[in-house]
Design a protein around this motif. Structure first.
Motif, PDB file in Angstrom:
ATOM      1  N   UNK A 286     -84.930 -48.976   8.694  1.00 25.28           N
ATOM      2  CA  UNK A 286     -83.561 -48.954   8.155  1.00 25.28           C
ATOM      3  C   UNK A 286     -82.497 -48.828   9.238  1.00 25.28           C
ATOM      4  N   UNK A 287     -82.634 -49.571  10.327  1.00 26.66           N
ATOM      5  CA  UNK A 287     -81.604 -49.588  11.372  1.00 26.66           C
ATOM      6  C   UNK A 287     -80.405 -50.350  10.831  1.00 26.66           C
ATOM      7  N   UNK A 288     -79.278 -49.653  10.722  1.00 32.41           N
ATOM      8  CA  UNK A 288     -78.074 -50.260  10.168  1.00 32.41           C
ATOM      9  C   UNK A 288     -76.863 -49.896  11.021  1.00 32.41           C
ATOM     10  N   UNK A 289     -75.950 -50.859  11.111  1.00 32.57           N
ATOM     11  CA  UNK A 289     -74.702 -50.661  11.837  1.00 32.57           C
ATOM     12  C   UNK A 289     -73.541 -50.926  10.882  1.00 32.57           C
ATOM     13  N   UNK A 290     -72.583 -49.997  10.848  1.00 27.87           N
ATOM     14  CA  UNK A 290     -71.411 -50.144   9.995  1.00 27.87           C
ATOM     15  C   UNK A 290     -70.171 -50.164  10.874  1.00 27.87           C
ATOM     16  N   UNK A 291     -69.338 -51.184  10.677  1.00 24.96           N
ATOM     17  CA  UNK A 291     -68.067 -51.285  11.394  1.00 24.96           C
ATOM     18  C   UNK A 291     -67.017 -50.623  10.506  1.00 24.96           C
ATOM     19  N   UNK A 292     -66.577 -49.436  10.900  1.00 24.22           N
ATOM     20  CA  UNK A 292     -65.612 -48.662  10.118  1.00 24.22           C
ATOM     21  C   UNK A 292     -64.216 -49.022  10.595  1.00 24.22           C
ATOM     22  N   UNK A 293     -63.483 -49.716   9.743  1.00 20.06           N
ATOM     23  CA  UNK A 293     -62.130 -50.163  10.065  1.00 20.06           C
ATOM     24  C   UNK A 293     -61.155 -49.111   9.563  1.00 20.06           C
ATOM     25  N   UNK A 294     -60.778 -48.192  10.436  1.00 25.61           N
ATOM     26  CA  UNK A 294     -59.876 -47.109  10.044  1.00 25.61           C
ATOM     27  C   UNK A 294     -58.429 -47.551  10.145  1.00 25.61           C
ATOM     28  N   UNK A 295     -57.612 -46.847   9.409  1.00 29.32           N
ATOM     29  CA  UNK A 295     -56.174 -47.102   9.445  1.00 29.32           C
ATOM     30  C   UNK A 295     -55.559 -46.127  10.448  1.00 29.32           C
ATOM     31  N   UNK A 296     -54.574 -46.615  11.212  1.00 29.23           N
ATOM     32  CA  UNK A 296     -53.939 -45.787  12.234  1.00 29.23           C
ATOM     33  C   UNK A 296     -53.503 -44.462  11.628  1.00 29.23           C
ATOM     34  N   UNK A 297     -53.567 -43.371  12.328  1.00 30.32           N
ATOM     35  CA  UNK A 297     -53.785 -43.223  13.760  1.00 30.32           C
ATOM     36  C   UNK A 297     -55.252 -43.107  14.155  1.00 30.32           C
ATOM     37  N   UNK A 298     -56.173 -43.155  13.195  1.00 29.87           N
ATOM     38  CA  UNK A 298     -57.589 -43.038  13.550  1.00 29.87           C
ATOM     39  C   UNK A 298     -58.075 -44.336  14.189  1.00 29.87           C
ATOM     40  N   UNK A 299     -58.936 -44.230  15.212  1.00 34.51           N
ATOM     41  CA  UNK A 299     -59.481 -45.455  15.818  1.00 34.51           C
ATOM     42  C   UNK A 299     -60.624 -46.022  14.968  1.00 34.51           C
ATOM     43  N   UNK A 300     -60.902 -47.289  15.188  1.00 36.65           N
ATOM     44  CA  UNK A 300     -62.052 -47.910  14.547  1.00 36.65           C
ATOM     45  C   UNK A 300     -63.322 -47.268  15.099  1.00 36.65           C
ATOM     46  N   UNK A 301     -64.422 -47.433  14.386  1.00 34.25           N
ATOM     47  CA  UNK A 301     -65.676 -46.806  14.814  1.00 34.25           C
ATOM     48  C   UNK A 301     -66.858 -47.663  14.389  1.00 34.25           C
ATOM     49  N   UNK A 302     -67.959 -47.455  15.067  1.00 32.97           N
ATOM     50  CA  UNK A 302     -69.241 -48.048  14.684  1.00 32.97           C
ATOM     51  C   UNK A 302     -70.173 -46.891  14.351  1.00 32.97           C
ATOM     52  N   UNK A 303     -70.795 -46.988  13.190  1.00 31.54           N
ATOM     53  CA  UNK A 303     -71.787 -45.983  12.799  1.00 31.54           C
ATOM     54  C   UNK A 303     -73.155 -46.656  12.861  1.00 31.54           C
ATOM     55  N   UNK A 304     -74.048 -46.068  13.646  1.00 34.66           N
ATOM     56  CA  UNK A 304     -75.437 -46.539  13.731  1.00 34.66           C
ATOM     57  C   UNK A 304     -76.307 -45.490  13.061  1.00 34.66           C
ATOM     58  N   UNK A 305     -77.226 -45.936  12.226  1.00 32.42           N
ATOM     59  CA  UNK A 305     -78.128 -45.003  11.556  1.00 32.42           C
ATOM     60  C   UNK A 305     -79.497 -45.640  11.398  1.00 32.42           C
ATOM     61  N   UNK A 306     -80.521 -44.788  11.442  1.00 33.29           N
ATOM     62  CA  UNK A 306     -81.893 -45.260  11.297  1.00 33.29           C
ATOM     63  C   UNK A 306     -82.808 -44.080  11.014  1.00 33.29           C
ATOM     64  N   UNK A 307     -84.029 -44.405  10.657  1.00 27.93           N
ATOM     65  CA  UNK A 307     -85.071 -43.406  10.469  1.00 27.93           C
ATOM     66  C   UNK A 307     -86.138 -43.628  11.531  1.00 27.93           C
ATOM     67  N   UNK A 308     -86.560 -42.568  12.173  1.00 27.80           N
ATOM     68  CA  UNK A 308     -87.658 -42.617  13.141  1.00 27.80           C
ATOM     69  C   UNK A 308     -88.780 -41.762  12.571  1.00 27.80           C
ATOM     70  N   UNK A 309     -89.868 -42.389  12.202  1.00 25.28           N
ATOM     71  CA  UNK A 309     -90.988 -41.694  11.548  1.00 25.28           C
ATOM     72  C   UNK A 309     -90.515 -40.835  10.382  1.00 25.28           C
TER      73      UNK A 309
END
Length: 156
Positions: free
Chosen positions: A121-144
Motif C-alpha cells: 500500500x505505498x501511496x503518495x498524496x499531493x496535498x494542495x493547501x491554501x495559503x499561507x500553508x505550503x503544499x505537501x506530499x504525504x507518503x504512506x505504506x505498510x512494512x510487514x
C-alpha cells in the motif's frame, strides 16, 4: 563380600526417579533454549522491518528535498507512485512485488527495500493547501503490516 558391594548401588526405583529428574531438567533446558532463540528471531525481524522502513522514508525525503517540480501525483490526487523533476532528472519511486524501488531518469530500477520486508500500500498524496500553508506530499505504506508515513512540506 560380593553381596555387600551390590547393596551399595541404587535400586531400580531410585534409578527410574533419577532418570525422570534428568529428563525433566534436560527437557526444560531445551524448551527454554528454543524460546530464547525464537524470540531473538522475532526481534531481528522487527529490527529489519524498522530499518527498511526508515531507509525508504529517508529516500523519499531525499527525493522531495531537492526537487524542482512534481510530475505525479497531481494536486489533490493519491496514487501508488511518485515522480518529480530533480536537478534536470526525473526521479521515480514505486512498488513492484512488495519491494520499493527508485529510478533515476531513464536508468534502471534500483531496489530500496529487501525481500525480507514486505512493503504494501505505498501511496503518495499531493496535498494542495491554501495559503499561507505550503503544499505537501504525504507518503504512506505498510512494512510487514506496520504503518509508516511521511509528510513533507514543499518550499518554493
Amino acid at each position: 563380600m560380593f553381596l555387600k558391594s551390590l547393596q551399595k548401588g541404587f535400586t531400580l526405583f531410585e534409578t527410574l526417579i533419577y532418570i525422570a529428574l534428568m529428563t525433566f531438567i534436560i527437557g526444560a533446558g531445551m524448551v527454554s533454549a528454543f524460546y530464547l532463540i525464537d524470540s531473538s528471531d522475532k526481534d531481528n525481524a522487527e529490527v529489519n522491518t524498522l530499518v527498511e522502513a526508515e531507509f525508504l522514508l529517508r529516500k523519499i525525503d531525499w527525493v522531495l528535498t531537492g526537487m524542482d517540480s512534481i510530475v505525479v501525483p497531481l494536486p489533490g490526487d493519491t496514487i501508488d507512485g511518485l515522480s518529480v523533476n530533480r536537478g534536470g532528472t526525473t526521479e521515480h519511486i514505486g512498488l513492484l512485488n512488495r519491494v520499493a524501488r527508485i529510478k533515476h531518469g531513464s536508468g534502471s530500477w534500483i531496489e530500496l527495500t529487501g525481500e525480507r520486508v514486505k512493503i504494501t500500500d505505498l501511496k503518495f498524496t499531493n496535498i494542495d493547501n491554501i495559503a499561507p500553508k505550503p503544499d505537501a506530499i504525504k507518503a504512506e505504506f505498510y512494512a510487514d503490516g506496520k504503518y509508516f508515513e511521511l509528510l513533507k512540506y514543499l518550499r518554493k
